[in-house]
Motif scaffolding. Structure first.
Motif, PDB file in Angstrom:
ATOM      1  N   ASN A  25       0.554  -1.703   0.548  1.00 40.93           N
ATOM      2  CA  ASN A  25      -0.352  -0.209   0.199  1.00 40.93           C
ATOM      3  C   ASN A  25       0.992   1.028  -0.377  1.00 40.93           C
ATOM      4  OD1 ASN A  25      -2.155  -1.621  -0.077  1.00 40.93           O
ATOM      5  ND2 ASN A  25      -2.997  -1.292   2.212  1.00 40.93           N
ATOM      6  N   LEU A  26       2.147   0.764  -0.011  1.00 41.24           N
ATOM      7  CA  LEU A  26       3.218   2.271  -0.098  1.00 41.24           C
ATOM      8  C   LEU A  26       3.211   2.780  -1.216  1.00 41.24           C
ATOM      9  CD1 LEU A  26       6.180   1.860   2.492  1.00 41.24           C
ATOM     10  CD2 LEU A  26       4.450   3.086   2.758  1.00 41.24           C
ATOM     11  N   PRO A  27       3.201   4.527  -1.244  1.00 38.54           N
ATOM     12  CA  PRO A  27       3.196   4.636  -2.253  1.00 38.54           C
ATOM     13  C   PRO A  27       4.853   4.188  -3.403  1.00 38.54           C
ATOM     14  CG  PRO A  27       2.126   6.673  -1.337  1.00 38.54           C
ATOM     15  CD  PRO A  27       2.461   5.210  -0.613  1.00 38.54           C
ATOM     16  N   ALA A  28       4.753   4.429  -4.230  1.00 42.95           N
ATOM     17  CA  ALA A  28       6.262   3.976  -4.917  1.00 42.95           C
ATOM     18  C   ALA A  28       7.104   4.971  -4.651  1.00 42.95           C
ATOM     19  CB  ALA A  28       6.115   3.874  -6.594  1.00 42.95           C
ATOM     20  N   THR A  29       6.864   6.422  -4.025  1.00 44.54           N
ATOM     21  CA  THR A  29       8.031   7.255  -3.745  1.00 44.54           C
ATOM     22  C   THR A  29       8.163   6.976  -2.580  1.00 44.54           C
ATOM     23  OG1 THR A  29       6.523   8.254  -5.071  1.00 44.54           O
ATOM     24  CG2 THR A  29       8.355   9.366  -3.527  1.00 44.54           C
ATOM     25  N   ALA A  30       7.465   6.599  -1.951  1.00 42.59           N
ATOM     26  CA  ALA A  30       8.269   6.306  -0.641  1.00 42.59           C
ATOM     27  C   ALA A  30       9.030   4.962  -0.244  1.00 42.59           C
ATOM     28  CB  ALA A  30       7.016   5.645   0.762  1.00 42.59           C
ATOM     29  N   SER A  50      -5.446   6.208   9.316  1.00 43.28           N
ATOM     30  CA  SER A  50      -7.569   6.821   8.587  1.00 43.28           C
ATOM     31  C   SER A  50      -7.421   7.769   7.701  1.00 43.28           C
ATOM     32  CB  SER A  50      -8.313   6.442   9.561  1.00 43.28           C
ATOM     33  OG  SER A  50      -9.595   6.550   8.206  1.00 43.28           O
ATOM     34  N   LYS A  51      -7.869   8.031   6.310  1.00 41.25           N
ATOM     35  CA  LYS A  51      -8.002   9.437   6.192  1.00 41.25           C
ATOM     36  C   LYS A  51      -9.611  10.263   7.438  1.00 41.25           C
ATOM     37  CE  LYS A  51      -8.480   7.862   1.765  1.00 41.25           C
ATOM     38  NZ  LYS A  51      -8.658   8.090   0.157  1.00 41.25           N
ATOM     39  N   TRP A  52      -9.347   9.795   8.597  1.00 38.61           N
ATOM     40  CA  TRP A  52     -10.218  10.440   9.472  1.00 38.61           C
ATOM     41  C   TRP A  52      -9.891  11.489  10.208  1.00 38.61           C
ATOM     42  CZ3 TRP A  52     -14.799  11.496   7.544  1.00 38.61           C
ATOM     43  CH2 TRP A  52     -15.570  10.390   6.541  1.00 38.61           C
ATOM     44  N   GLN A  53      -8.752  10.502  11.007  1.00 38.94           N
ATOM     45  CA  GLN A  53      -7.694  11.457  11.198  1.00 38.94           C
ATOM     46  C   GLN A  53      -6.780  12.944  10.871  1.00 38.94           C
ATOM     47  OE1 GLN A  53      -4.463   8.019  12.035  1.00 38.94           O
ATOM     48  NE2 GLN A  53      -6.084   7.345  14.007  1.00 38.94           N
ATOM     49  N   ILE A  54      -7.396  13.678  10.904  1.00 35.54           N
ATOM     50  CA  ILE A  54      -6.868  14.782  10.232  1.00 35.54           C
ATOM     51  C   ILE A  54      -5.845  15.931  11.186  1.00 35.54           C
ATOM     52  CG2 ILE A  54      -8.986  15.095   9.124  1.00 35.54           C
ATOM     53  CD1 ILE A  54     -10.001  17.011  11.935  1.00 35.54           C
ATOM     54  N   TRP A  55      -6.084  15.196  12.727  1.00 33.96           N
ATOM     55  CA  TRP A  55      -4.488  15.667  12.968  1.00 33.96           C
ATOM     56  C   TRP A  55      -3.211  15.677  12.552  1.00 33.96           C
ATOM     57  CZ3 TRP A  55      -8.588  12.645  14.552  1.00 33.96           C
ATOM     58  CH2 TRP A  55      -8.180  11.276  15.385  1.00 33.96           C
ATOM     59  N   ALA A  56      -3.228  13.648  11.615  1.00 32.58           N
ATOM     60  CA  ALA A  56      -1.971  13.423  11.902  1.00 32.58           C
ATOM     61  C   ALA A  56      -1.623  13.941  10.783  1.00 32.58           C
ATOM     62  CB  ALA A  56      -2.038  11.682  12.004  1.00 32.58           C
ATOM     63  N   ASP A  57       0.095  14.116  10.525  1.00 34.37           N
ATOM     64  CA  ASP A  57       0.218  14.683   8.992  1.00 34.37           C
ATOM     65  C   ASP A  57       0.988  13.913   8.362  1.00 34.37           C
ATOM     66  OD1 ASP A  57      -0.255  17.298   9.867  1.00 34.37           O
ATOM     67  OD2 ASP A  57       1.928  17.593  10.580  1.00 34.37           O
ATOM     68  N   ASP A  58       0.767  12.215   9.278  1.00 35.52           N
ATOM     69  CA  ASP A  58       1.876  11.422   8.130  1.00 35.52           C
ATOM     70  C   ASP A  58       0.329  10.944   7.767  1.00 35.52           C
ATOM     71  OD1 ASP A  58       1.409  11.112  10.752  1.00 35.52           O
ATOM     72  OD2 ASP A  58       2.670   9.487  10.961  1.00 35.52           O
ATOM     73  N   LYS A  59       0.791   9.750   6.738  1.00 37.88           N
ATOM     74  CA  LYS A  59      -0.487   9.013   5.986  1.00 37.88           C
ATOM     75  C   LYS A  59       0.801   7.639   7.193  1.00 37.88           C
ATOM     76  CE  LYS A  59      -3.743   7.684   3.548  1.00 37.88           C
ATOM     77  NZ  LYS A  59      -4.473   7.409   3.750  1.00 37.88           N
ATOM     78  N   TYR A  60       1.763   7.244   6.071  1.00 41.61           N
ATOM     79  CA  TYR A  60       2.002   6.215   6.403  1.00 41.61           C
ATOM     80  C   TYR A  60       3.633   6.011   7.647  1.00 41.61           C
ATOM     81  CZ  TYR A  60      -0.243   5.407   2.270  1.00 41.61           C
ATOM     82  OH  TYR A  60      -1.233   5.018   0.668  1.00 41.61           O
ATOM     83  N   GLU A  61       3.240   5.144   8.563  1.00 44.02           N
ATOM     84  CA  GLU A  61       4.318   5.075   9.467  1.00 44.02           C
ATOM     85  C   GLU A  61       5.389   3.573   8.837  1.00 44.02           C
ATOM     86  OE1 GLU A  61       3.090   5.608  13.199  1.00 44.02           O
ATOM     87  OE2 GLU A  61       1.324   7.162  12.548  1.00 44.02           O
ATOM     88  N   ASP A  71       8.643   8.529   8.769  1.00 41.56           N
ATOM     89  CA  ASP A  71       7.275   9.233   8.084  1.00 41.56           C
ATOM     90  C   ASP A  71       6.419   9.632   6.171  1.00 41.56           C
ATOM     91  OD1 ASP A  71       6.054   8.128  10.753  1.00 41.56           O
ATOM     92  OD2 ASP A  71       6.294  10.619  11.521  1.00 41.56           O
ATOM     93  N   PHE A  72       5.522   9.148   5.791  1.00 39.36           N
ATOM     94  CA  PHE A  72       5.196   9.660   5.018  1.00 39.36           C
ATOM     95  C   PHE A  72       4.396  10.591   4.846  1.00 39.36           C
ATOM     96  CE2 PHE A  72       7.935   6.615   4.157  1.00 39.36           C
ATOM     97  CZ  PHE A  72       9.192   6.626   3.736  1.00 39.36           C
ATOM     98  N   ASP A  73       3.825  11.441   4.140  1.00 39.85           N
ATOM     99  CA  ASP A  73       2.892  12.050   3.708  1.00 39.85           C
ATOM    100  C   ASP A  73       1.934  10.932   2.618  1.00 39.85           C
ATOM    101  OD1 ASP A  73       3.417  11.893   0.599  1.00 39.85           O
ATOM    102  OD2 ASP A  73       4.101  14.154   1.140  1.00 39.85           O
ATOM    103  N   GLU A  74       0.488  11.599   2.280  1.00 41.62           N
ATOM    104  CA  GLU A  74       0.038  10.329   1.099  1.00 41.62           C
ATOM    105  C   GLU A  74       0.213  10.627  -0.505  1.00 41.62           C
ATOM    106  OE1 GLU A  74      -1.633  14.957   0.888  1.00 41.62           O
ATOM    107  OE2 GLU A  74      -0.823  13.615   2.281  1.00 41.62           O
ATOM    108  N   ASN A  75       1.087  11.301  -0.682  1.00 39.91           N
ATOM    109  CA  ASN A  75       2.157  10.847  -1.994  1.00 39.91           C
ATOM    110  C   ASN A  75       3.410   9.979  -1.639  1.00 39.91           C
ATOM    111  OD1 ASN A  75      -0.139  12.470  -3.045  1.00 39.91           O
ATOM    112  ND2 ASN A  75       1.255  14.740  -2.513  1.00 39.91           N
ATOM    113  N   GLY A  76       3.526  10.119  -0.690  1.00 33.94           N
ATOM    114  CA  GLY A  76       4.515   8.795  -0.765  1.00 33.94           C
ATOM    115  C   GLY A  76       5.915  10.105  -0.151  1.00 33.94           C
ATOM    116  N   ASN A  77       5.941  11.204   0.288  1.00 31.65           N
ATOM    117  CA  ASN A  77       7.197  12.432   0.996  1.00 31.65           C
ATOM    118  C   ASN A  77       7.642  11.652   1.576  1.00 31.65           C
ATOM    119  OD1 ASN A  77       6.900  13.289  -2.564  1.00 31.65           O
ATOM    120  ND2 ASN A  77       5.239  14.538  -1.683  1.00 31.65           N
TER     121      ASN A  77
END
Length: 142
Positions: A25-30, A50-61, A71-77
């Motif tokens: 599920n990790l983006p290719a960039t990550a 989860s997308k519902w955790q609006i207080w979290a900046d990171d999407k993937y740990e 920690d990566f954002d939703e785009n894998g950066n």
């Protein structure tokens, strides 16, 4: 019979604990970032927030076998790298920051890096915290 069933259950649990974590599920960039900078380590865990955790900046740990957490954002950066024992490779840091550290702190080890909206922070093993702007230009020592 109970011993056989219990032994099988424990064997499956042990296998699950030591198997490499699923990175599908990790983006290719990550995935590319991990391969380029941490290829000697295995991925032990991936948590997708989860997308519902609006207080979290990171999407993937992502947790690596050497204890480093990414920690990566939703785009894998990459947005944060944290380690408590192993130094973070300079190749994993933005080039402007890595150059500054090599020139001004050549013998220091980096154990933390975080990118915020308009700034970046680096933590050294000795506890020194350095602040940079968004482009990696040194600002101050915290």
């Amino acid at each position: 019979m109970k011993k056989v069933i219990l032994s099988g259950f424990f064997a499956l649990c042990a296998f699950g604990m030591f198997a490499q974590a699923d990175t599908k599920n990790l983006p290719a960039t990550a995935k590319d970032f991990i391969q380029q900078n941490f290829s000697s380590n295995t991925v032990e865990g991936v948590e997708e927030n989860s997308k519902w955790q609006i207080w979290a900046d990171d999407k993937y740990e992502v947790k690596l076998s050497n204890g480093i957490e990414l920690d990566f954002d939703e785009n894998g950066n990459i947005i944060e790298i944290d380690s408590q024992k192993d130094a973070i490779p300079m190749s994993a840091l933005p080039s402007a920051i890595a150059t500054y550290l090599k020139e001004n702190y050549p013998d220091s080890q980096v154990i933390g890096w975080e990118k915020e909206k308009k700034s970046q922070e680096v933590e050294l093993l000795d506890g020194t915290e350095l602040e940079f702007d968004g482009q990696g230009n040194f600002r101050k020592i915290d």
